[in-house]
Design a protein around this motif. Structure first.
Motif: not given
Ligand SMILES: NC(=O)C1=CN([C@@H]2O[C@H](COP(=O)(O)OP(=O)(O)OC[C@H]3O[C@@H](n4cnc5c(N)ncnc54)[C@H](O)[C@@H]3O)[C@@H](O)[C@H]2O)C=CC1
Ligand SMILES: O=C(O)[C@@H]1CCC=N1
Length: 360
Positions: A199-210, A212-219, A234-243
């Motif tokens: 079970r694998v998920v690929r994510v591209m986060p960014n450093t403003p996650s530090l 709580q203002s990150g912008a991440s995408a996942f597939c 849930t995890l990525l939304s806790s540190v910013g925007f996620c799509i």
């Protein structure tokens, strides 16, 4: 047309709340985005982004509590994730995510472990209270991470991934969810290396996650479940925007939001240089430059008669700054004749192309 809160006789606080509510109504969960390529969960994420922008600075609080609920960067209540989380590699991006999760209280130090290669990483993690720190992933660290955690974030450089995946594969069970943040490394590569059914998920986060203002995408990979997607969200939304996006969009995401913070830092540095050149002290210039960029970005998520999906087109906002025969239009003309717009476009395209190259 919606009545503005002020027209309804509301005070500033109630007006702000009414605007937030009307924005949320505009971005009701399930509302279908019209833009091509975005999946349905994007509407939830766009709502989160709009709400996050409307509450800039809200972070869910510091500390490292466990259990219960936490706040996302949008201020929405998030459930703390009960599963233990492992990190293989915890450099710039891995540590940003760990610190972000702790700040958001979506996890706690006792529920996080890391496999690290360097002493300085071990020190950095100990300073934030992470107790379970294992050694190099290729020398037993991955086995210990897999034993400790059910969610495993792969946060080494793409070039190190083949040896990390090889070391990790024998220890992956159907209970594990593996989340890779490595630029360019595809789901197929991850799934083939980790074995049938992984079970694998690929994510591209960014450093403003530090902060709580990150912008991440996942597939999602072939065997990742809807719950896996929700967990990662849930995890990525806790540190910013996620799509959620399609995998074919991940290189573009990498070029835009993954690398983007560096492009913006360059812009902030250059703006500050301009301020110094025009006579400001360096610290004043830097503060004004950074606050201007943060405020301008926030304005994109403001709510007005022109906004679509909670966003105002930046061209509309730009036109509102530029007075006829004023200062701004002179500066804009200079930027256009210097090809800045094209330079940003080319920078994102080049970074996206490099992400594709990293797939090997
Ligand atoms: N830095 C950024 O802004 C972003 C980075 N990424 C991705 O995140 C990943 C990590 O990037 P950074 O954090 O910038 O790199 P980094 O070099 O700061 O961190 C990588 C860490 O992995 C460790 N490592 C390498 N091999 C290891 C092994 N066998 N066992 C345990 N630890 C090992 C290194 O010692 C290092 O501390 C990359 O794949 C990158 O594409 C994704 C989004 C943004
Ligand atoms: O520069 C890199 O390769 C990584 C991926 C996105 C941001 N930093």
């Amino acid at each position: 047309m919606r009545l503005l809160a002020a027209e309804q006789g509301l005070g500033p606080a109630a007006a702000a709340a009414a605007v937030a509510v009307s924005r949320q109504a505009w971005l009701l969960p399930g509302r279908q985005l019209q833009w091509a390529g975005l999946t349905s969960s994007a509407s939830r994420s766009a709502a989160a982004a709009a709400a996050a922008a409307s509450q800039s600075g809200s972070t869910g609080g510091g500390g490292s509590g466990s259990g219960g609920s936490s706040s996302s960067s949008s201020g929405a209540k998030l459930k703390a994730v009960p599963e233990r989380i492992g990190f293989i590699g915890a450099g710039q991006m891995g540590e940003a995510l760990i610190r972000g999760f702790l700040k958001a209280r979506v996890s706690s130090p006792g529920k996080i472990c890391c496999s690290v290669r360097d002493f300085d990483r071990q020190d950095a993690l100990e300073r934030i209270g992470i107790g379970s720190i294992f050694g190099d992933a290729t020398e037993g660290g991955s086995e210990e991470v897999a034993r400790f955690a059910r969610i495993i974030f792969l946060c080494t450089k793409p070039q190190a991934m083949p040896e990390v995946l090889e070391a990790l594969a024998p220890h992956i069970t159907p209970d594990h969810l593996v989340v890779s943040i490595a630029a360019g490394i595809t789901l197929v590569t991850l799934e083939e290396a980790l074995g049938e059914g992984a079970r694998v998920v690929r994510v591209m986060p960014n450093t403003p996650s530090l902060v709580q203002s990150g912008a991440s995408a996942f597939c999602l990979g072939r065997h990742a479940t809807q719950q896996d997607g929700e967990l990662v969200e849930t995890l990525l939304s806790s540190v910013g925007f996620c799509i959620q996006v399609q995998e074919k969009q991940m290189d573009a995401v990498t070029g835009l939001s993954g690398s983007g913070p560096a492009f913006v830092y360059l812009m902030i540095e250059a703006l500050a240089d301009g301020g110094v050149a025009a006579g400001l002290p360096r610290d004043t210039a830097l503060a004004l430059a950074a606050k201007t960029v943060a405020g301008a970005a926030q304005m994109v998520f403001s709510d007005d008669e022109t906004s679509v999906l909670g966003m105002v087109h930046p061209g509309v906002l730009k036109d509102r700054v530029a007075s006829p025969a004023g200062t701004t239009i002179e500066g804009l003309a200079e930027l256009e004749s210097s090809g800045v717009r094209g330079a940003f476009i080319r920078a994102v395209k080049r970074a996206a192309a490099r992400s594709k190259e990293l797939a090997g």
